[in-house]
Design a protein around this motif. Structure first.
Motif, PDB file in Angstrom:
ATOM      1  N   ALA A   1       0.834  -1.208   0.000  1.00 11.18           N
ATOM      2  CA  ALA A   1       0.000   0.000   0.000  1.00 11.18           C
ATOM      3  C   ALA A   1       0.869   1.257   0.000  1.00 11.18           C
ATOM      4  O   ALA A   1       0.561   2.235  -0.686  1.00 11.18           O
ATOM      5  N   VAL A   2       1.960   1.221   0.745  1.00  6.93           N
ATOM      6  CA  VAL A   2       2.892   2.354   0.771  1.00  6.93           C
ATOM      7  C   VAL A   2       3.518   2.537  -0.608  1.00  6.93           C
ATOM      8  O   VAL A   2       3.576   3.654  -1.143  1.00  6.93           O
ATOM      9  N   LEU A   3       3.969   1.437  -1.210  1.00  2.00           N
ATOM     10  CA  LEU A   3       4.606   1.521  -2.528  1.00  2.00           C
ATOM     11  C   LEU A   3       3.643   2.006  -3.603  1.00  2.00           C
ATOM     12  O   LEU A   3       4.010   2.818  -4.458  1.00  2.00           O
ATOM     13  N   VAL A   4       2.423   1.528  -3.574  1.00  2.02           N
ATOM     14  CA  VAL A   4       1.427   1.958  -4.560  1.00  2.02           C
ATOM     15  C   VAL A   4       1.142   3.449  -4.399  1.00  2.02           C
ATOM     16  O   VAL A   4       1.097   4.200  -5.379  1.00  2.02           O
ATOM     17  N   THR A   5       0.958   3.887  -3.164  1.00  6.90           N
ATOM     18  CA  THR A   5       0.650   5.296  -2.903  1.00  6.90           C
ATOM     19  C   THR A   5       1.798   6.197  -3.327  1.00  6.90           C
ATOM     20  O   THR A   5       1.600   7.196  -4.029  1.00  6.90           O
ATOM     21  N   LEU A   6       3.008   5.863  -2.913  1.00  7.48           N
ATOM     22  CA  LEU A   6       4.150   6.719  -3.211  1.00  7.48           C
ATOM     23  C   LEU A   6       4.637   6.561  -4.646  1.00  7.48           C
ATOM     24  O   LEU A   6       5.159   7.508  -5.232  1.00  7.48           O
ATOM     25  N   GLY A   7       4.443   5.383  -5.224  1.00  2.00           N
ATOM     26  CA  GLY A   7       4.858   5.159  -6.609  1.00  2.00           C
ATOM     27  C   GLY A   7       4.056   5.965  -7.611  1.00  2.00           C
ATOM     28  O   GLY A   7       4.481   6.160  -8.747  1.00  2.00           O
ATOM     29  N   ALA A   8       2.915   6.461  -7.209  1.00  2.00           N
ATOM     30  CA  ALA A   8       2.085   7.296  -8.078  1.00  2.00           C
ATOM     31  C   ALA A   8       2.529   8.755  -8.060  1.00  2.00           C
ATOM     32  O   ALA A   8       2.049   9.560  -8.858  1.00  2.00           O
ATOM     33  N   LYS A   9       3.451   9.092  -7.178  1.00  2.00           N
ATOM     34  CA  LYS A   9       3.935  10.472  -7.047  1.00  2.00           C
ATOM     35  C   LYS A   9       5.133  10.703  -7.964  1.00  2.00           C
ATOM     36  O   LYS A   9       5.970   9.829  -8.150  1.00  2.00           O
TER      37      LYS A   9
END
Length: 89
Positions: free
Chosen positions: A39-47
């Motif tokens: 969830a952290v990777l998905v959220t931050l990977g979109a930035k």
């Protein structure tokens, strides 16, 4: 992780610390560590790199991570998020 639109030439090295007052939530987070990391990777990977580098957006990013964690765990316990390590290269 590689930020959005970086073409794999940039990366974010990050440590995230979660603080909660709920022992039950803490146990759930430990048990489902891989899902939380995802969830952290998905959220931050979109930035984008620009978004990640903008210090004014850090609280907004933490809020987005809080929402992602609450969706995952379906709990409304107090949750604070810290970034002990946040390096963009």
């Amino acid at each position: 992780l590689n930020p959005a639109e970086s073409g794999g030439t940039r990366f974010l090295l990050l440590s995230v610390a979660f603080e909660t007052t709920s022992a039950a939530l803490l146990e759930d987070m430990k048990t489902r560590d891989a899902e939380l990391r995802d969830a952290v990777l998905v959220t931050l990977g979109a930035k984008t790199v620009e978004q990640l580098a903008d210090m004014r957006l850090r609280e907004q990013i933490k809020a987005e991570l809080t929402v992602a964690a609450r969706k995952l765990f379906k709990k409304k316990a107090t949750l604070r998020i810290y970034f002990p390590q946040f390096v963009i290269q």
